[in-house]
Scaffold this motif. Structure first.
Motif, short mmCIF file in Angstrom:
data_model
loop_
_atom_site.label_atom_id
_atom_site.label_comp_id
_atom_site.label_asym_id
_atom_site.label_seq_id
_atom_site.Cartn_x
_atom_site.Cartn_y
_atom_site.Cartn_z
N TYR A 107 6.03 -7.02 1.86
CA TYR A 107 5.00 -5.97 1.92
C TYR A 107 3.64 -6.68 1.93
O TYR A 107 3.02 -6.85 0.89
CB TYR A 107 5.08 -5.04 0.71
N PRO A 108 3.17 -7.09 3.11
CA PRO A 108 1.94 -7.90 3.16
C PRO A 108 0.70 -7.22 2.60
O PRO A 108 -0.22 -7.89 2.15
CB PRO A 108 1.78 -8.21 4.65
N LEU A 109 0.67 -5.90 2.60
CA LEU A 109 -0.49 -5.18 2.04
C LEU A 109 -0.17 -4.57 0.68
O LEU A 109 -0.94 -3.78 0.15
CB LEU A 109 -0.95 -4.08 3.00
N GLY A 110 0.98 -4.91 0.13
CA GLY A 110 1.40 -4.37 -1.15
C GLY A 110 2.04 -3.01 -0.98
O GLY A 110 2.28 -2.55 0.14
N GLU A 130 5.97 4.78 -5.55
CA GLU A 130 6.37 5.18 -4.19
C GLU A 130 6.38 3.95 -3.30
O GLU A 130 5.44 3.69 -2.55
CB GLU A 130 5.40 6.23 -3.64
N GLU A 131 7.46 3.15 -3.36
CA GLU A 131 7.49 1.85 -2.69
C GLU A 131 7.30 1.90 -1.18
O GLU A 131 6.95 0.90 -0.57
CB GLU A 131 8.81 1.13 -2.98
N PHE A 158 5.04 3.52 0.38
CA PHE A 158 3.65 3.81 0.69
C PHE A 158 2.70 2.79 0.07
O PHE A 158 3.03 2.13 -0.91
CB PHE A 158 3.27 5.21 0.20
N LEU A 159 1.49 2.73 0.64
CA LEU A 159 0.42 1.94 0.05
C LEU A 159 -0.09 2.67 -1.19
O LEU A 159 0.38 3.76 -1.52
CB LEU A 159 -0.71 1.74 1.06
N ASP A 160 -1.08 2.10 -1.86
CA ASP A 160 -1.61 2.70 -3.09
C ASP A 160 -2.13 4.13 -2.92
O ASP A 160 -2.17 4.90 -3.88
CB ASP A 160 -2.72 1.83 -3.68
N ASP A 161 -2.51 4.51 -1.69
CA ASP A 161 -3.02 5.87 -1.49
C ASP A 161 -1.91 6.93 -1.48
O ASP A 161 -2.17 8.12 -1.45
CB ASP A 161 -3.84 5.95 -0.21
N ARG A 162 -0.66 6.49 -1.48
CA ARG A 162 0.54 7.35 -1.48
C ARG A 162 0.64 8.22 -0.23
O ARG A 162 1.40 9.16 -0.18
CB ARG A 162 0.59 8.24 -2.72
N LYS A 163 -0.13 7.87 0.82
CA LYS A 163 -0.08 8.61 2.08
C LYS A 163 0.30 7.71 3.24
O LYS A 163 1.01 8.11 4.14
CB LYS A 163 -1.45 9.25 2.37
N THR A 164 -0.22 6.48 3.22
CA THR A 164 -0.01 5.54 4.33
C THR A 164 1.25 4.75 4.09
O THR A 164 1.43 4.15 3.01
CB THR A 164 -1.21 4.57 4.44
N LEU A 165 2.15 4.73 5.09
CA LEU A 165 3.36 3.92 4.96
C LEU A 165 2.99 2.45 4.82
O LEU A 165 2.13 1.94 5.54
CB LEU A 165 4.27 4.10 6.19
#
Length: 110
Positions: free
Chosen positions: A2-5, A10-11, A13-20
């Motif tokens: 996961y290069p961007l974490g 919610e694994e 998604f990114l920290d915003d919980r919207k973007t895969l």
């Protein structure tokens, strides 16, 4: 992988919980695996001779060498324990032969 974490809950998604969360394969990521022992290992300083130990502390109680009285080689116990962990993992996904193992991991890498 996961290069961007990823989000801690919610694994996918990114920290915003919207973007895969973008993912790359283990092969591309160059994952390294470490087997570690938390608190039940024997320490031998660099340059010292490895010695036999005694003790029955350990997560894997199937190790035949474990003894309070009879000294044993802790390195052999580590090898047995890692083998037992791997055997359990292979059995968990119903892999019983070397061919099963190879075919399973080839599918994982694709």
């Amino acid at each position: 992988m996961y290069p961007l974490g990823f989000h801690p809950v919610e694994e996918l998604f990114l920290d915003d919980r919207k973007t895969l969360a973008p993912r790359i394969s283990r092969l591309e990521a160059g994952v390294k695996y470490y087997f570690v022992d938390y608190g039940i290992s024997s320490y031998f300083p660099p340059g010292s001779r490895r010695e036999l130990v005694v003790g029955i502390a350990g997560r894997d109680q199937d190790v035949p060498e474990l003894s309070k009285n009879v000294p044993y080689d802790p390195f052999k116990v580590d090898i047995f324990t890692i083998g037992n962990v791997l055997r359990g993992e292979f059995q968990a996904v119903r892999l019983h032969s070397p061919t099963d193992v190879l075919s399973h991991f080839c599918v994982e890498l694709q």
